[in-house]
Design an enzyme around this catalytic site. Structure first.
Site, mmCIF file in Angstrom:
data_model
loop_
_atom_site.group_PDB
_atom_site.id
_atom_site.type_symbol
_atom_site.label_atom_id
_atom_site.label_comp_id
_atom_site.label_asym_id
_atom_site.label_seq_id
_atom_site.Cartn_x
_atom_site.Cartn_y
_atom_site.Cartn_z
ATOM 1 N N GLY A 151 0.790 -1.225 0.000
ATOM 2 C CA GLY A 151 0.000 0.000 0.000
ATOM 3 C C GLY A 151 0.823 1.276 0.000
ATOM 4 N N SER A 202 2.262 -3.427 -3.648
ATOM 5 C CA SER A 202 2.240 -2.350 -4.656
ATOM 6 C C SER A 202 2.414 -2.845 -6.092
ATOM 7 C CB SER A 202 3.280 -1.276 -4.328
ATOM 8 O OG SER A 202 2.953 -0.629 -3.104
#
Ligand code: 13P
Length: 247
Positions: free
Chosen positions: A173, A210
């Site tokens: 994240g 990510s």
């Protein structure tokens, strides 16, 4: 070793209402129109699993949960068992995600017990491991992650279908990803630990943290990266499909 069939799994985390299942259905439709050789899964909040399983039936998208209790049933208010996930239509379950290890105090032993519960219920577990930034900066990343592999993977996994997901906590994240070299080093270390422990030479080792449509191809091309576990970018069909197609 390069794995030709990759496993691309989305983790919706605590996101998604019934209306958002339209995104999952869009993935199903796109894969029906242009099939992929890769395995594709979406792990929903428990509230959506039954409805998701119904709406994705007959398609290429496998349905998963994000956690399960180690017991099959009992006085565990608020918890969901592996058997319940299976009954609702799931075939996969994530266990040991860092958000559960850090936020709910789950230990390697807890994770191993959940893995055993998943296997008993007939679910394929995706077991998450990953170091914090402090651990990496201290030069302990490989030691920490291989320790988690040893502690979180019970002997019951020998010969069973499962996956490991390497998710560096600092990449989740954040938009930050490890270098290709760091990913290659860690996946090779995990493979050695899997072979030593369980003789698991072909178990997929997913990378997570990510992953997005722009970096997916590069990450998925790394040796021993057998797929991706995708958080934020799995919420939108177009982004998730771009990752599936990049694999
Ligand atoms: P992001 O892809 O949002 O970084 O999340 C990764 C993750 O935790 C998947 O389980």
């Amino acid at each position: 070793m390069k794995q030709s069939v990759k496993m691309i799994v989305g983790n919706w985390k605590m996101n998604g209402l019934a209306a958002d299942l339209a995104q999952a259905e869009a993935v199903k439709t796109a894969l029906a129109e242009a099939p992929t050789a890769n395995r594709v899964g979406l792990c929903f909040p428990a509230t959506l699993i039954a409805q998701a399983a119904w709406r994705l039936k007959g398609g290429a998208v496998e349905v998963g949960g994000q956690d399960c209790h180690a017991a099959a049933s009992g006085a565990f208010t608020g918890s969901v068992s592996a058997k319940m996930l299976k009954d609702a239509g799931a075939s996969l379950v994530i266990v040991g995600h860092s958000e559960r290890r850090a936020g709910f105090g789950e230990t390697d032993a807890d994770v191993a017990a959940k893995v055993e519960a998943a296997l008993r219920a007939g679910l394929e577990p995706i077991v998450c491991v990953g170091e914090t930034l402090e651990e990496r900066d201290a030069g302990r990343a490989v030691e920490v992650v291989t320790g988690q592999v040893a502690g979180s993977l019970p002997e019951a996994l020998r010969g069973q279908a499962f996956a490991v997901a390497y998710e560096p906590v600092w990449a989740i994240g954040t938009g930050r990803t490890p270098t290709v070299h760091q990913v290659a080093e860690m996946h090779a270390a995990i493979r050695r630990a899997l072979v030593d422990r369980l003789g698991a030479a072909t178990t997929p080792i997913l990378y997570g943290g990510s992953v997005n449509p722009k970096n997916a191809a590069e990450l998925l091309a790394v040796d021993e990266v057998g797929g991706a576990l995708v958080g934020g970018a799995s919420l939108k069909a177009d982004d998730f499909l771009a990752i599936v197609r990049a694999a």
